[in-house]
Design an enzyme around this catalytic site. Sequence first.
Site, PDB file in Angstrom:
ATOM      1  N   LYS A   1      18.812  -0.019 -28.125  1.00 10.30           N
ATOM      2  CA  LYS A   1      17.681   0.900 -28.265  1.00 10.30           C
ATOM      3  C   LYS A   1      16.914   1.107 -26.965  1.00 10.30           C
ATOM      4  CE  LYS A   1      14.291  -2.661 -29.581  1.00 10.30           C
ATOM      5  NZ  LYS A   1      13.371  -3.146 -30.620  1.00 10.30           N
TER       6      LYS A   1
ATOM      7  N   SER B   1      19.732  -7.448 -25.113  1.00 12.60           N
ATOM      8  CA  SER B   1      18.992  -7.469 -26.374  1.00 12.60           C
ATOM      9  C   SER B   1      18.293  -6.145 -26.589  1.00 12.60           C
ATOM     10  CB  SER B   1      17.959  -8.605 -26.376  1.00 12.60           C
ATOM     11  OG  SER B   1      16.954  -8.373 -25.410  1.00 12.60           O
TER      12      SER B   1
ATOM     13  N   ASN C   1       0.799  -1.232   0.000  1.00  9.97           N
ATOM     14  CA  ASN C   1       0.000   0.000   0.000  1.00  9.97           C
ATOM     15  C   ASN C   1       0.827   1.274   0.000  1.00  9.97           C
ATOM     16  OD1 ASN C   1      -2.504  -1.214   0.000  1.00  9.97           O
ATOM     17  ND2 ASN C   1      -2.623  -1.315   2.229  1.00  9.97           N
TER      18      ASN C   1
ATOM     19  N   LYS D   1      15.170 -17.414 -29.810  1.00  6.65           N
ATOM     20  CA  LYS D   1      14.157 -17.280 -28.767  1.00  6.65           C
ATOM     21  C   LYS D   1      12.839 -16.755 -29.314  1.00  6.65           C
ATOM     22  CE  LYS D   1      13.903 -13.863 -25.791  1.00  6.65           C
ATOM     23  NZ  LYS D   1      12.864 -12.958 -26.339  1.00  6.65           N
TER      24      LYS D   1
ATOM     25  N   ARG E   1      11.845  -9.708 -19.287  1.00  4.91           N
ATOM     26  CA  ARG E   1      11.403  -8.719 -18.293  1.00  4.91           C
ATOM     27  C   ARG E   1      10.223  -7.882 -18.784  1.00  4.91           C
ATOM     28  NH1 ARG E   1      16.240  -4.127 -18.098  1.00  4.91           N
ATOM     29  NH2 ARG E   1      16.411  -3.761 -20.333  1.00  4.91           N
TER      30      ARG E   1
ATOM     31  N   LYS F   1       8.014 -10.841 -34.645  1.00  3.37           N
ATOM     32  CA  LYS F   1       7.682 -11.673 -33.490  1.00  3.37           C
ATOM     33  C   LYS F   1       6.256 -12.185 -33.520  1.00  3.37           C
ATOM     34  CE  LYS F   1       7.259  -7.506 -30.575  1.00  3.37           C
ATOM     35  NZ  LYS F   1       7.822  -6.866 -29.376  1.00  3.37           N
TER      36      LYS F   1
ATOM     37  N   THR G   1      16.230 -13.006 -31.356  1.00  2.00           N
ATOM     38  CA  THR G   1      14.787 -13.193 -31.250  1.00  2.00           C
ATOM     39  C   THR G   1      14.202 -13.276 -32.657  1.00  2.00           C
ATOM     40  OG1 THR G   1      14.773 -11.890 -29.212  1.00  2.00           O
ATOM     41  CG2 THR G   1      12.660 -12.216 -30.325  1.00  2.00           C
TER      42      THR G   1
ATOM     43  N   LYS H   1      12.082 -12.668 -35.720  1.00  3.63           N
ATOM     44  CA  LYS H   1      11.341 -11.498 -36.193  1.00  3.63           C
ATOM     45  C   LYS H   1      10.672 -11.820 -37.532  1.00  3.63           C
ATOM     46  CE  LYS H   1      13.060  -8.954 -32.810  1.00  3.63           C
ATOM     47  NZ  LYS H   1      12.241  -8.387 -31.714  1.00  3.63           N
TER      48      LYS H   1
ATOM     49  N   GLU I   1       8.375 -11.861 -26.167  1.00  2.16           N
ATOM     50  CA  GLU I   1       7.542 -11.884 -24.971  1.00  2.16           C
ATOM     51  C   GLU I   1       6.070 -12.136 -25.255  1.00  2.16           C
ATOM     52  OE1 GLU I   1       7.241  -7.631 -26.358  1.00  2.16           O
ATOM     53  OE2 GLU I   1       8.801  -9.169 -26.302  1.00  2.16           O
TER      54      GLU I   1
ATOM     55  N   HIS J   1      16.712 -10.469 -19.012  1.00  2.00           N
ATOM     56  CA  HIS J   1      17.143  -9.332 -19.824  1.00  2.00           C
ATOM     57  C   HIS J   1      17.562  -8.212 -18.873  1.00  2.00           C
ATOM     58  CE1 HIS J   1      15.404 -10.682 -23.807  1.00  2.00           C
ATOM     59  NE2 HIS J   1      14.955 -11.592 -22.947  1.00  2.00           N
TER      60      HIS J   1
END
Length: 491
Positions: A340, A385, A130, A208, A301, A184, A180, A182, A211, A333
């Site tokens: 970027k 990454s 809280n 991989k 993440r 994705k 990764t 692409k 996400e 990660h």
Amino acid sequence: MASETMIEGKERYKSGVIPYKKMGYWEPDYQIKETDILAMFRMTPQAGVDADECAAAVAGESSTATWTVVWTDRLTACEMYRAKAYRVDPVPNTGPGTKTEQQYFAYIAYDIDLFEGGSIANLTASIIGNVFGMKAVKALRLEDMRIPVAYLKTFQGPATGVVVERERMDKFGRPLLGATTKPKLGLSGRNYGRVVYEALKGGLDFMKDDENINSQPFMHWRDRFLYCMDAVNKASAATGEVKGHYMNVTAGTVEEMIARAEFAKSLGSIIVMIDLVIGYSAIQSMAIWARKNDMILHLHRAGNSTYSRQKNHGMSFRVICKWMRMAGVDHIHAGTVVGKLEGDPMMIRGYYDTLLDTHTPVNLEKGLFFEQGWASMNKVMPVASGGIHAGQMHQLLTYLGDDVVLQFGGGTIGHPQGIQAGAIANRTALEVMIMARIEGRDIWNEGPQILMDAAKWCAPLKAGLDTWKDITFNYESTDSPDYVPTATTSV
């Protein structure tokens, strides 16, 4: 020793409202115990709220307090269970004369008995429950924690760890390479598998899922797993190397995630993947499964920047690194510096140290406010990454070291000569830079020339360097160190 500001005796338990400092949550003379859990918050009090009272309020509301006096405190060992704010420091470069309103670092100690062993969910329910919504606090950020060994030992830690992962992959003396797939989203299972094969055949160690690829209408998870493992096996046979693909088993329930992970294992996969957004308890459940089944557990993440990026409110990613090491993931990660995504060099180094150290000393330049012993807990392999390419290899090695997975998604799949050529470019760039380092060359300053020389005999590397040579992501970081070294003159 109780603070002199605390009200004692009958006055303490009279009905009504009294300041948190006088309720016993501010104790500047408190003697920290080895078993205490320590937390450090960055506070921005509301106008007119005293910094010490604000710290006491944070301590109270994250432990035993409520807004008014309750006599039932006397039915407990309340003196022990109250968290104690014991130190408040002004944050450098905030307040009058700066562009930032006054902020404070508040240090708070919690007795270990306030927390359930082995439960990140219970730990966080107190520390970030809280308290972040309190009106008296204009903004609040959890910067760092010290987890005592007594509490640390109630957690499993990483399912596999860096050492065993390297043994399973048979890869030593260099970072691991990955990418990764692409785009994705949108590929069919068959085309997805083709991308995986080409990249692994070209020299990457891992491919991989991203996400948000789970089980959508264009590609059911089972189809993806089958085509990806076919690609892994064919690439391993063609290269003679151990290869892997992070199978994203993230789903709507833990039961479904375990079912998908079991299927990945049955196909021969050595690694599965989950997203941070599944929640702390689900992450711990998957880590227990991974250890029982000898599987590497990769954590994306996803979602962390919603609360970790802003400097004045939320929590630092270094805290997430500590919690996830305790929870039991093998990969996370953790930033690239040159890519970027958000990442100050010193802050990123602090994340990597948290994941990889056996003992982490205080280092204010890296945002490490507490000394942290890890009690032989396995290490977590950081993953870099997001917007990196072969032309940055000398920078990546210098900033991040060897214990890292370097993931070149666009920097592999976007190569002008094709996916396999992109993987060849990355593998070549890594190996020539490692060789130059072994030879004693200054790769930071000589790196661009080392790459250019290698490009004379490696056409894929030359094409990659020509394509991305001018691409940079040089934006000011939103999370930078509060403390920087100041040179002094020798006398």
